[in-house]
Motif scaffolding. Structure first.
Motif, PDB file in Angstrom:
ATOM      1  N   ILE A  85      -3.154  -9.100  11.329  1.00 18.41           N
ATOM      2  CA  ILE A  85      -3.577  -7.715  11.069  1.00 18.41           C
ATOM      3  C   ILE A  85      -3.020  -6.785  12.139  1.00 18.41           C
ATOM      4  O   ILE A  85      -2.508  -5.690  11.850  1.00 18.41           O
ATOM      5  N   ASP A  88       0.674  -6.098  11.813  1.00 18.69           N
ATOM      6  CA  ASP A  88       0.997  -5.164  10.735  1.00 18.69           C
ATOM      7  C   ASP A  88       1.125  -3.737  11.260  1.00 18.69           C
ATOM      8  O   ASP A  88       1.809  -2.904  10.654  1.00 18.69           O
ATOM      9  N   GLU A  89       0.460  -3.451  12.374  1.00 19.28           N
ATOM     10  CA  GLU A  89       0.465  -2.097  12.925  1.00 19.28           C
ATOM     11  C   GLU A  89       1.542  -1.896  13.987  1.00 19.28           C
ATOM     12  O   GLU A  89       2.049  -0.792  14.169  1.00 19.28           O
ATOM     13  N   ARG A 121      -8.579   1.447  11.747  1.00 19.42           N
ATOM     14  CA  ARG A 121      -8.102   0.698  10.579  1.00 19.42           C
ATOM     15  C   ARG A 121      -8.084  -0.806  10.882  1.00 19.42           C
ATOM     16  O   ARG A 121      -8.477  -1.622  10.051  1.00 19.42           O
ATOM     17  N   GLN A 124     -11.640  -2.137  10.789  1.00 19.53           N
ATOM     18  CA  GLN A 124     -12.156  -2.253   9.420  1.00 19.53           C
ATOM     19  C   GLN A 124     -11.574  -3.485   8.719  1.00 19.53           C
ATOM     20  O   GLN A 124     -12.290  -4.189   7.987  1.00 19.53           O
ATOM     21  N   ARG A 125     -10.313  -3.782   8.944  1.00 15.40           N
ATOM     22  CA  ARG A 125      -9.698  -4.955   8.314  1.00 15.40           C
ATOM     23  C   ARG A 125     -10.264  -6.252   8.913  1.00 15.40           C
ATOM     24  O   ARG A 125     -10.415  -7.246   8.192  1.00 15.40           O
ATOM     25  N   ALA A 128     -13.535  -6.977   7.310  1.00 13.38           N
ATOM     26  CA  ALA A 128     -13.389  -7.555   5.977  1.00 13.38           C
ATOM     27  C   ALA A 128     -13.217  -9.069   6.025  1.00 13.38           C
ATOM     28  O   ALA A 128     -13.482  -9.755   5.029  1.00 13.38           O
TER      29      ALA A 128
END
Length: 421
Positions: A85, A88-89, A121, A124-125, A128
């Motif tokens: 994750i 990805d950023e 962000r 939040q991921r 999840a």
């Protein structure tokens, strides 16, 4: 940013065992076998339980806790998902442990949004996935690290540029990485109790406490350190370590002790990353700064310092003559493709004229097998202790022999800071 997964092992256990949610959960060893707490859920922390606490003490503090020995393959899998994750950023990721990582999200080519938006962000991921994290944002790694601990669990703490000193100054000295119990006691004797006190302290005082790291610690406590995020752009092609000496070595026994030390560090890094090497390279630097190297292919790939060390001793004869001063020794292990570099024989093997008695051969084989088992057990045991309590928890005579003659230049190999994969 610094992302820190909240009570990570315990949170994964509560995710996988819904009946444990809301209950005190302790991941660690048995209280009846001198076990130690690895992680405690926040429900257990309310009773005073914390990481590294003896399990017997934790049981007295929280007798109704749910205990588990842990499922480390599951933790590593979850950790890898969190790191994906973050990647990805931005590609500039430095994972420092199984549950903690730095990410450079300075606005630019890879992060065009506000760092606060990126951090939200990511959080939040992670939510999840079923676990939570706390995030610290700052212009330096030390500020981000301290900020990540400010609002746990599930917080985001932002320290905007120019506000670093004001943020850090009132915090107790124990909050800064690098100020351990011994340093805390020494600082308190000088009346230094906050990070602001460290930033403003006399240079001589800081040198007496931190030695060569005095300026680095002052910069950290002032929020002015400049350490970059050390990221992995591609898989490692080699794993290496080297030692520079404050005073040149001339005696073979001292040189071999140093070689054994670098071999042990390389072996441990290989094991931590699940690698085995097929090539060993020795490097030495003479007092005139000339560098010499020698290399050998192994019969079988391995990650064992007890195999590497005698090879380095033999290679030493190719690059050094007795009495010649050495100012540096190093070792590199490479070729991780798993292919053993075996030298084919030019001739058919001829039978030995007089074979040894069968019972003698069997005794030798049994002796070698027993020695291999003892050696493997020693390597495994030292790895376990160092994984739990740190690299300095176990030291061999070879390390102590070399320790007093170092220049103070520390290795920053990222593999040192990773949990075993």
């Amino acid at each position: 940013m610094l992302l820190d997964l909240d009570a990570f092992f315990a949170s994964v256990e509560q995710l996988d065992h819904p009946a444990w949610r809301g209950k005190p959960v302790i991941v660690g060893g048995s209280a009846d076998r001198r076990g130690v707490v690895s992680t405690a859920s926040y429900e257990a922390r309310a009773f005073g339980v914390h990481s590294a606490m003896p399990a017997a003490v934790a049981r007295r503090l929280c007798p109704d806790a749910v205990w588990t020995g842990g499922h480390f393959a599951r933790y590593r899998d979850m950790s890898q998902k969190v790191m994906a994750i973050m990647r990805d950023e931005s590609p500039f990721l430095q994972q420092v442990s199984i549950d903690e990582a730095f990410l450079d999200i300075t606005p630019g080519a890879y992060a065009k949004e506000s760092p606060v938006d990126v951090a939200r962000r990511i959080q939040q991921r992670v939510d999840a996935l079923g676990v939570t994290c706390s995030v610290g944002l700052g212009a330096t790694k030390s500020v981000a690290k301290v900020a990540s601990e400010q609002n746990k669990p599930h917080g985001i703490t932002v320290v905007y540029p120019g506000r670093e000193r004001a943020f850090l100054a009132p915090l107790p000295i124990a909050r800064m990485s690098g100020i351990g119990p011994a340093s805390q006691k020494a600082l308190l004797r000088f009346g230094i109790s906050t990070l602001g006190d460290v930033a403003a302290a006399d240079e001589g005082v800081l040198r007496s406490v931190f030695g060569k790291n005095a300026q680095m610690m002052r910069a950290r406590c002032a929020g002015a350190d400049t350490d970059p995020v050390i990221y992995e752009s591609e898989p490692a092609k080699s794993v290496s370590n080297e030692i520079s000496f404050a005073h040149d070595l001339t005696e073979r026994t001292d040189i071999e002790a140093a070689l054994a030390t670098v071999a042990a560090k390389v072996g441990r890094r290989l094991r931590m990353n699940g690698l085995e090497a097929s090539t060993v390279t020795l490097k030495v630097r003479l007092s005139n700064l000339q560098i010499r190297t020698a290399q050998r292919q192994l019969d079988e790939p391995c990650a064992d310092e007890y195999v590497f060390s005698p090879i380095l001793y033999a290679l030493l004869d190719k690059v050094w003559a007795p009495g010649v001063p050495l100012r540096l020794v190093g070792m590199a292990a490479s070729r991780f493709d798993g292919a053993a570099a075996q030298q084919p024989s030019l001739f058919e093997e001829e039978p030995v004229a007089e074979a040894a008695p069968e019972d003698t051969v069997q005794n030798r084989q049994r002796s070698r097998m027993a020695q291999d088992q003892v050696r493997a057990g020693l390597v495994q045991a030292t790895d376990i202790v160092r994984n739990r309590f740190g690299e300095g928890a176990v030291q061999f005579g070879r390390e102590l022999r070399t320790k007093g003659n170092l220049t103070g230049t520390a290795s920053k190999n990222p593999a040192d800071y990773k949990k075993p994969r």
